[in-house]
Design a protein around this motif. Structure first.
Motif, PDB file in Angstrom:
ATOM      1  N   GLN A  16       0.820  -1.206   0.000  1.00 15.74           N
ATOM      2  CA  GLN A  16       0.000   0.000   0.000  1.00 15.74           C
ATOM      3  C   GLN A  16       0.855   1.256   0.000  1.00 15.74           C
ATOM      4  OE1 GLN A  16      -3.282  -0.016  -0.530  1.00 15.74           O
ATOM      5  NE2 GLN A  16      -3.123   2.197  -0.695  1.00 15.74           N
ATOM      6  N   LEU A  17       2.001   1.196   0.647  1.00 16.75           N
ATOM      7  CA  LEU A  17       2.931   2.323   0.634  1.00 16.75           C
ATOM      8  C   LEU A  17       3.394   2.614  -0.789  1.00 16.75           C
ATOM      9  CD1 LEU A  17       4.557   4.423   2.213  1.00 16.75           C
ATOM     10  CD2 LEU A  17       6.322   2.665   2.552  1.00 16.75           C
ATOM     11  N   GLU A  18       3.675   1.584  -1.563  1.00 16.18           N
ATOM     12  CA  GLU A  18       4.076   1.763  -2.963  1.00 16.18           C
ATOM     13  C   GLU A  18       2.960   2.416  -3.776  1.00 16.18           C
ATOM     14  OE1 GLU A  18       7.108   1.506  -4.290  1.00 16.18           O
ATOM     15  OE2 GLU A  18       7.687   1.112  -2.215  1.00 16.18           O
ATOM     16  N   VAL A  19       1.721   2.044  -3.490  1.00 18.72           N
ATOM     17  CA  VAL A  19       0.579   2.668  -4.170  1.00 18.72           C
ATOM     18  C   VAL A  19       0.554   4.165  -3.854  1.00 18.72           C
ATOM     19  CG1 VAL A  19      -1.953   2.787  -4.244  1.00 18.72           C
ATOM     20  CG2 VAL A  19      -0.806   0.555  -4.264  1.00 18.72           C
ATOM     21  N   LEU A  20       0.787   4.510  -2.600  1.00 17.53           N
ATOM     22  CA  LEU A  20       0.808   5.924  -2.209  1.00 17.53           C
ATOM     23  C   LEU A  20       1.947   6.673  -2.911  1.00 17.53           C
ATOM     24  CD1 LEU A  20       0.081   5.953   1.635  1.00 17.53           C
ATOM     25  CD2 LEU A  20      -1.445   6.611  -0.235  1.00 17.53           C
ATOM     26  N   LYS A  21       3.089   6.053  -3.005  1.00 18.05           N
ATOM     27  CA  LYS A  21       4.231   6.701  -3.657  1.00 18.05           C
ATOM     28  C   LYS A  21       3.954   6.959  -5.135  1.00 18.05           C
ATOM     29  CE  LYS A  21       7.825   5.007  -0.559  1.00 18.05           C
ATOM     30  NZ  LYS A  21       8.989   4.108  -0.433  1.00 18.05           N
ATOM     31  N   GLU A  22       3.253   6.043  -5.772  1.00 16.60           N
ATOM     32  CA  GLU A  22       2.887   6.242  -7.180  1.00 16.60           C
ATOM     33  C   GLU A  22       1.819   7.332  -7.314  1.00 16.60           C
ATOM     34  OE1 GLU A  22       1.763   2.521  -8.987  1.00 16.60           O
ATOM     35  OE2 GLU A  22       3.626   1.562  -8.335  1.00 16.60           O
ATOM     36  N   GLU A  58       5.160  13.773  -5.958  1.00 14.94           N
ATOM     37  CA  GLU A  58       5.763  14.921  -5.269  1.00 14.94           C
ATOM     38  C   GLU A  58       5.451  14.838  -3.780  1.00 14.94           C
ATOM     39  OE1 GLU A  58       7.623  17.337  -6.778  1.00 14.94           O
ATOM     40  OE2 GLU A  58       7.429  16.201  -8.639  1.00 14.94           O
ATOM     41  N   ARG A  59       5.641  13.658  -3.197  1.00 12.15           N
ATOM     42  CA  ARG A  59       5.185  13.387  -1.834  1.00 12.15           C
ATOM     43  C   ARG A  59       5.849  14.252  -0.763  1.00 12.15           C
ATOM     44  NH1 ARG A  59       7.111   9.019  -4.130  1.00 12.15           N
ATOM     45  NH2 ARG A  59       9.149   8.271  -3.593  1.00 12.15           N
ATOM     46  N   ASP A  60       7.066  14.722  -0.983  1.00 10.63           N
ATOM     47  CA  ASP A  60       7.731  15.535   0.032  1.00 10.63           C
ATOM     48  C   ASP A  60       6.965  16.815   0.341  1.00 10.63           C
ATOM     49  OD1 ASP A  60       9.735  13.678   0.221  1.00 10.63           O
ATOM     50  OD2 ASP A  60      11.075  14.735  -1.140  1.00 10.63           O
ATOM     51  N   LYS A  61       6.222  17.308  -0.648  1.00  9.62           N
ATOM     52  CA  LYS A  61       5.520  18.582  -0.475  1.00  9.62           C
ATOM     53  C   LYS A  61       4.013  18.403  -0.347  1.00  9.62           C
ATOM     54  CE  LYS A  61       9.078  20.628  -3.278  1.00  9.62           C
ATOM     55  NZ  LYS A  61       9.458  20.843  -4.648  1.00  9.62           N
TER      56      LYS A  61
END
Length: 111
Positions: free
Chosen positions: A48-54, A58-61
């Motif tokens: 699920q973490l990989e799904v969120l990263k995809e 621009e997850r840092d912001k």
């Protein structure tokens, strides 16, 4: 026993620090058995973490990413933990540090 995904990550990291320590057979067995169960749950979290990263390149912001990540970390799962009686530690003839005991606390059955 209830664990959050976040506590599973922390527990796995803590157990990894004890990988080279020689414990009595009963303790080593419990650690290995519980580690396997935690890893199985961790794999679901990791997918699920990989799904969120995809979803959030621009997850840092991204406030949305951080919110979804925290939600993922806070999800509770029930894991059937192999418990050890506390007498294994009080009657045992082996050295264990307070930190190591703290790491294994979730698998100790206190009477």
């Amino acid at each position: 026993m209830k664990f959050t995904n976040g506590s599973i990550v922390g527990t796995l990291n803590a157990l990894a620090t004890m990988a080279d320590i020689e414990f009595p057979v009963q303790v080593a067995y419990a650690i290995k058995k519980n580690h396997r169960k935690l890893v199985a749950e961790y794999k679901d979290y990791e997918e699920q973490l990989e799904v969120l990263k995809e979803k959030y390149p621009e997850r840092d912001k991204s406030k949305e990413y951080m919110s979804d990540l925290q939600t993922l970390l806070d999800i509770e799962v029930d894991i059937d933990i192999h418990k050890l009686d506390e007498s294994v530690f009080t009657n045992g003839v082996f050295n264990i540090t307070a930190k190591q005991l703290e790491i294994m606390e979730f698998m100790i059955e206190i009477e």
